[in-house]
Scaffold this motif. Structure first.
Motif, PDB file in Angstrom:
ATOM      1  N   ASP A 295      -4.958  88.365  11.659  1.00  0.00           N
ATOM      2  CA  ASP A 295      -5.564  87.261  11.106  1.00  0.00           C
ATOM      3  C   ASP A 295      -6.799  88.084  10.365  1.00  0.00           C
ATOM      4  N   LEU A 296      -7.444  88.669  11.159  1.00  0.00           N
ATOM      5  CA  LEU A 296      -8.742  89.553  10.383  1.00  0.00           C
ATOM      6  C   LEU A 296      -8.387  90.430   9.195  1.00  0.00           C
ATOM      7  N   LEU A 297      -7.318  91.109   9.015  1.00  0.00           N
ATOM      8  CA  LEU A 297      -6.851  91.748   8.208  1.00  0.00           C
ATOM      9  C   LEU A 297      -6.408  91.307   6.781  1.00  0.00           C
ATOM     10  N   MET A 298      -5.654  90.099   7.109  1.00  0.00           N
ATOM     11  CA  MET A 298      -5.062  89.647   5.766  1.00  0.00           C
ATOM     12  C   MET A 298      -4.934  88.026   5.879  1.00  0.00           C
ATOM     13  N   GLY A 299      -5.055  87.325   4.802  1.00  0.00           N
ATOM     14  CA  GLY A 299      -4.940  85.850   4.963  1.00  0.00           C
ATOM     15  C   GLY A 299      -3.890  85.430   3.681  1.00  0.00           C
ATOM     16  N   GLU A 300      -3.661  84.251   3.773  1.00  0.00           N
ATOM     17  CA  GLU A 300      -2.574  83.985   2.705  1.00  0.00           C
ATOM     18  C   GLU A 300      -2.880  82.316   2.168  1.00  0.00           C
ATOM     19  N   PRO A 301      -4.171  82.502   1.269  1.00  0.00           N
ATOM     20  CA  PRO A 301      -4.241  81.057   0.873  1.00  0.00           C
ATOM     21  C   PRO A 301      -3.588  80.550  -0.330  1.00  0.00           C
ATOM     22  N   ASP A 302      -3.207  79.327  -0.328  1.00  0.00           N
ATOM     23  CA  ASP A 302      -2.609  78.871  -1.530  1.00  0.00           C
ATOM     24  C   ASP A 302      -3.319  79.230  -2.854  1.00  0.00           C
ATOM     25  N   ALA A 303      -2.681  80.144  -3.491  1.00  0.00           N
ATOM     26  CA  ALA A 303      -3.351  80.597  -5.035  1.00  0.00           C
ATOM     27  C   ALA A 303      -2.971  79.578  -6.083  1.00  0.00           C
ATOM     28  N   SER A 304      -2.390  78.622  -6.079  1.00  0.00           N
ATOM     29  CA  SER A 304      -1.622  78.010  -7.201  1.00  0.00           C
ATOM     30  C   SER A 304      -2.751  77.321  -8.010  1.00  0.00           C
ATOM     31  N   SER A 305      -3.876  76.950  -7.211  1.00  0.00           N
ATOM     32  CA  SER A 305      -4.831  76.092  -7.917  1.00  0.00           C
ATOM     33  C   SER A 305      -6.015  76.866  -8.518  1.00  0.00           C
ATOM     34  N   PHE A 306      -6.001  78.246  -8.530  1.00  0.00           N
ATOM     35  CA  PHE A 306      -6.809  79.217  -9.264  1.00  0.00           C
ATOM     36  C   PHE A 306      -6.123  79.677 -10.449  1.00  0.00           C
ATOM     37  N   PRO A 307      -7.212  79.829 -11.529  1.00  0.00           N
ATOM     38  CA  PRO A 307      -6.601  80.176 -12.811  1.00  0.00           C
ATOM     39  C   PRO A 307      -6.002  81.861 -12.631  1.00  0.00           C
ATOM     40  N   SER A 308      -5.040  81.871 -13.188  1.00  0.00           N
ATOM     41  CA  SER A 308      -4.326  83.038 -13.265  1.00  0.00           C
ATOM     42  C   SER A 308      -3.867  83.569 -14.650  1.00  0.00           C
TER      43      SER A 308
ATOM     44  N   ILE B  68      -8.179 100.278 -12.514  1.00  0.00           N
ATOM     45  CA  ILE B  68      -8.987  98.799 -12.140  1.00  0.00           C
ATOM     46  C   ILE B  68      -8.245  97.683 -12.561  1.00  0.00           C
ATOM     47  N   LEU B  69      -7.878  97.726 -13.838  1.00  0.00           N
ATOM     48  CA  LEU B  69      -7.150  96.426 -14.074  1.00  0.00           C
ATOM     49  C   LEU B  69      -5.972  96.995 -15.189  1.00  0.00           C
ATOM     50  N   SER B  70      -5.005  96.232 -14.981  1.00  0.00           N
ATOM     51  CA  SER B  70      -3.796  96.873 -15.895  1.00  0.00           C
ATOM     52  C   SER B  70      -3.771  95.835 -17.254  1.00  0.00           C
ATOM     53  N   LYS B  71      -3.159  96.398 -18.265  1.00  0.00           N
ATOM     54  CA  LYS B  71      -2.921  95.743 -19.770  1.00  0.00           C
ATOM     55  C   LYS B  71      -2.611  94.108 -19.527  1.00  0.00           C
ATOM     56  N   GLN B  72      -1.903  94.025 -18.388  1.00  0.00           N
ATOM     57  CA  GLN B  72      -1.258  92.807 -18.404  1.00  0.00           C
ATOM     58  C   GLN B  72      -2.294  91.833 -17.603  1.00  0.00           C
ATOM     59  N   GLU B  73      -3.027  92.306 -16.671  1.00  0.00           N
ATOM     60  CA  GLU B  73      -4.209  91.506 -16.026  1.00  0.00           C
ATOM     61  C   GLU B  73      -5.277  91.301 -17.127  1.00  0.00           C
ATOM     62  N   LEU B  74      -5.498  92.139 -17.800  1.00  0.00           N
ATOM     63  CA  LEU B  74      -6.343  92.142 -18.930  1.00  0.00           C
ATOM     64  C   LEU B  74      -6.166  90.733 -19.655  1.00  0.00           C
ATOM     65  N   GLU B  75      -5.017  90.937 -20.122  1.00  0.00           N
ATOM     66  CA  GLU B  75      -4.218  89.786 -21.229  1.00  0.00           C
ATOM     67  C   GLU B  75      -4.479  88.167 -20.513  1.00  0.00           C
ATOM     68  N   ALA B  76      -4.134  88.591 -19.073  1.00  0.00           N
ATOM     69  CA  ALA B  76      -4.343  87.068 -18.325  1.00  0.00           C
ATOM     70  C   ALA B  76      -5.789  86.617 -18.226  1.00  0.00           C
ATOM     71  N   ARG B  77      -6.639  87.750 -17.977  1.00  0.00           N
ATOM     72  CA  ARG B  77      -8.013  87.408 -17.850  1.00  0.00           C
ATOM     73  C   ARG B  77      -8.350  86.992 -19.603  1.00  0.00           C
ATOM     74  N   LYS B  78      -8.186  87.369 -20.419  1.00  0.00           N
ATOM     75  CA  LYS B  78      -8.541  86.835 -21.629  1.00  0.00           C
ATOM     76  C   LYS B  78      -8.041  85.468 -21.726  1.00  0.00           C
ATOM     77  N   GLU B  79      -6.783  85.147 -21.561  1.00  0.00           N
ATOM     78  CA  GLU B  79      -6.212  83.717 -21.486  1.00  0.00           C
ATOM     79  C   GLU B  79      -7.241  82.655 -20.697  1.00  0.00           C
ATOM     80  N   ILE B  80      -7.605  83.178 -19.615  1.00  0.00           N
ATOM     81  CA  ILE B  80      -8.076  82.452 -18.603  1.00  0.00           C
ATOM     82  C   ILE B  80      -9.597  82.061 -19.432  1.00  0.00           C
ATOM     83  N   GLN B  81     -10.024  83.017 -19.819  1.00  0.00           N
ATOM     84  CA  GLN B  81     -11.455  82.868 -20.295  1.00  0.00           C
ATOM     85  C   GLN B  81     -11.431  81.800 -21.539  1.00  0.00           C
ATOM     86  N   LEU B  82     -10.546  82.297 -22.358  1.00  0.00           N
ATOM     87  CA  LEU B  82     -10.470  81.239 -23.423  1.00  0.00           C
ATOM     88  C   LEU B  82     -10.224  79.640 -23.296  1.00  0.00           C
TER      89      LEU B  82
END
Ligand code: ADP
Ligand code: MG
Length: 697
Positions: A101-114, A553-567
């Motif tokens: 319980d301390l080490l890992m959790g599993e919140p529902d992530a679907s409502s956060f921007p990805s 630190i971040l992959s190209k795919q993650e960076l593209e996703a972040r760009k989309e989220i920001q826009l």
């Protein structure tokens, strides 16, 4: 009565002193090592720690536990609360909390921007305990600071990349330190002290402003006759209610082990600042989130609302976050400390040259990391730093840099000098060799850099990720360049000179608010992104992808996703603002103005009926009606423009349409209404004014 800081400090933190008493000695020592050096924690050890944590938390009155994390671009932390209580087979309720319980959790992530990284079908997110940041109890909940990632391992928060960047700058910083003979150096720590600005307004008034409630800023409002030009707010006496509020904020922060230093009023009326003492970057990030949360929640108890928006009131100074940042070795050497003789301090010079190169190379990425939609109203708006990134070094260090640029080395440095008060009894104070330049976005302040662009409601995660990653990159390049040098001293001197010559355009010591600087910066080829929308593409610049991928630190795919989220985020926020404006205009302002015109028309008729001059009333009526027509037209137009903008296919085009067309249409609607605010009788105006909100809280 005030609270004794010594008595309550750290009371709600599961810190070293608690662990020392509650953990078996050998386990305590293992945890200490993990906390300072990182590494994998075994499940067995986690079970022992969890047990001790649970007991401690229950004694503190906690009933729940939660993994605290910070989703990308959402400025307030999130967490899923689980109860300690569980019902095992025999039916007896028990409080359980295991290592798992301390080490890992599993919140529902679907409502956060990805940004398309997760399909809803695999909407799982995982949180993992950040053992280097302390666990605490708040609001009857044991809070565990964590990093947040998706099922497939992509970072969904601002902390995971920061932890990776901190690791990278440490690794390559250590190499450089050893090259300079510091064999005993094993770690480089990045420290941050974020100064947080905020506004306080009366809650009753706030509730009457739909714009503040829905968007965090006022979308209408005329400046009162008395504005901030009076300057009597700055360091002025803090009103009683605010003082009580601050005392309570302090007390809660102290209990959470956060020391706060100054709480003076900022430049704008009703604006304040809180600055904790600097900490290691990821802890500073967690603490800053806690500070924002406590500022908001405590305000409510005092009938106040804390506004963290960058620009709650037009025409009044906005809020920022000054990110004071430094790099220090585990042997206590601050890499940004020039020392008594900066002209001889090659390590400092090299680190400075690397910083110049890094800031120059990643200027737009830095600008973006400090930005959000709200910060567009601040950067370059004649108050906060301009939108152009440049570095200020202060007289002493700039002189050293100039010597190096001109003759390949520095041979002297300006002494800092003494301030002579001219009065016998006062001691002469040593003058700070780096005087202040409040107009610079990136200012050297003696032993650290103060990055002043950061948006007040942003997480400091992104900014410090860029800062540490860009330094790791330059350290690596420098190390590769110098590691095989036959004459190291000579090679270092030449390399410093080369970097400083190549990147001298980034240095600017003048007035950052002036028009001349905009012209000059353009000549130097420095980017000037007026809006966050212009800076978002920096996330997928080759230079960004290369740097982030190199250090994992971040992959190209993650960076593209972040760009989309920001826009998307930009367009969403502007959309809510536009709709709120239309709503307020139609339901509040226009009906109030219509009432006023009726009153005027009735007056004209009755005044005329007794044969008296009604020309003043008639003129006011005409003027009011003209503005009413403009306002109504503008509201109709704004609706059409919003619909047009949201029809575009690409998120980049949608964001641009919101930035240009929707913003222009919003300004068109605001203008006649703000003008009418100044001429309508006070009691007829349907919402509290700037004067009511800024001066009377
Ligand atoms: P200012 O004059 O800008 O208000 P303060 O003395 O209030 O400066 O400090 C601003 C912040 O800088 C504080 O959070 C402080 O702890 C932090 N700070 C001081 N030294 C360092 C350092 N070496 N590295 C990072 N932050 C630091
Ligand atoms: Mg400051």
């Amino acid at each position: 009565m005030g609270v004794n800081i010594e008595k309550v400090f750290g009371d709600n933190v599961f810190d070293d002193s608690v662990m020392k008493v509650r953990l078996p000695k050998s386990d305590y020592e293992k945890v200490k090592v993990l906390m300072s050096e990182g590494g994998e924690i075994t499940e067995q050890l986690a079970d022992v720690v969890a047990q001790a944590m649970k007991e401690w938390a229950l004694e503190k009155g906690a009933t729940h536990y939660t993994h605290v994390f910070q989703p990308y671009v959402i400025s307030v932390g999130a967490g899923k609360h689980d109860s300690f209580a569980s019902v095992p087979d025999d039916g007896e309720i028990e409080n359980t909390f295991t290592g798992k319980d301390l080490l890992m959790g599993e919140p529902d992530a679907s409502s956060f921007p990805s940004g398309g990284l997760r399909k809803t079908s695999s909407a799982r997110g995982y949180t993992a305990w950040d053992i280097t940041s302390p666990v605490y109890v708040k609001e009857d909940t044991l809070c565990i600071p964590t990093a947040f990632c998706s099922y497939t391992g992509e970072s969904l928060d601002t902390k995971t990349p920061l932890l990776k960047a901190m690791h990278a700058v440490s690794k390559y910083g250590v190499r450089l330190m050893r090259l300079f003979g510091h064999e005993d150096c094993n770690r480089i720590f990045s420290y941050v002290g974020p100064e947080q600005e905020y506004f306080l307004v009366d809650k009753n008034k706030y509730m009457k402003r739909a714009d503040l409630r829905f968007t965090g800023r006022t979308l209408f409002g005329a400046m009162p006759p008395k504005g901030q030009e009076m300057d009597d707010q700055y360091f002025g006496s803090i009103k009683t209610r605010v003082k009580k509020y601050m005392n309570e904020v302090d007390e809660q922060l102290w209990k959470l082990g956060i020391t706060c230093k100054t709480e003076h009023n900022e430049v704008a009326p009703a604006q304040h600042e809180i600055a904790p003492i600097f900490a290691i970057s990821n802890v500073a990030l967690d603490n800053n989130l806690l500070i924002m949360d406590i500022l908001k929640k405590t305000a409510d108890k005092h009938g106040l609302v804390c506004l963290l928006h960058e620009k709650p009131f037009e025409g009044v100074n906005g809020s920022g976050k000054h990110n004071n940042w430094s790099l220090t070795s585990d042997t206590g050497i601050n890499l940004f400390k020039p020392g008594k003789k900066p002209e001889d301090n090659k390590l400092f010079q090299l680190v400075l040259a690397c910083t110049m190169a890094a800031v120059d190379r990643h200027a737009v990425l830095l600008r973006l990391a400090a930005s959000n939609t709200g910060n567009d109203h601040r950067l370059g708006a004649n108050e906060a730093p301009p939108a152009i990134i440049s570095m200020y070094l202060g007289d002493q260090v700039e002189d050293v840099v100039n010597q190096i640029i001109e003759k390949g080395e520095a041979t002297s440095s300006l002494s800092s000098g003494e301030l002579d008060f001219g009065i016998k009894k006062l001691p002469n104070l040593q003058k700070d060799p780096t005087d202040r330049n409040r107009t610079s976005p990136f200012a050297f302040t003696g032993n650290r850099f103060e990055f002043r662009m950061v948006a007040s409601s942003n997480s400091i995660g992104d900014v410090n990720t860029v800062l540490n990653a860009m330094m790791a990159e330059q350290f690596e390049i420098a190390y590769e360049e110098l590691k095989d040098a036959e004459d190291l001293d000579k090679a270092v001197t030449e390399y410093i000179t080369k970097l400083m010559r190549e990147h001298q355009r980034i240095i600017f010591n003048g007035d950052g608010y002036s028009n001349e600087w905009t012209v000059e910066a353009k000549k130097r080829g420095l980017p000037n992104c007026r809006s966050i929308v212009d800076a978002i593409p920096a996330l997928t610049y080759d230079s960004t992808i290369e740097m982030y991928e190199k250090f994992g630190i971040l992959s190209k795919q993650e960076l593209e996703a972040r760009k989309e989220i920001q826009l998307e985020q930009y367009a969403n926020i502007r959309n809510i603002e536009a709709l709120t404006m239309i709503d307020m205009a139609n339901k509040l302002y226009i009906p109030a103005i219509i009432n006023y015109t009726k009153q005027l028309a009735d007056t004209v008729v009755s005044v005329k009926s007794v044969g008296v001059d009604a020309s003043v009333q008639t003129d006011i009526l005409k003027d009011t009606t003209e503005k009413l027509v403009k306002a109504k037209k503008a509201a109709v137009n704004l609706k059409a423009v919003v619909e047009e903008a949201s029809k575009k296919a690409e998120s980049q085009d949608i964001a641009i349409a919101y930035k240009d067309d929707v913003m222009a249409a919003m300004a068109e609607l605001r203008k006649p209404i703000d003008e009418l605010e100044k001429s309508l009788p006070k009691e007829m105006w349907p919402v509290p004014t700037y004067g009511d909100m800024i001066f009377d809280s």
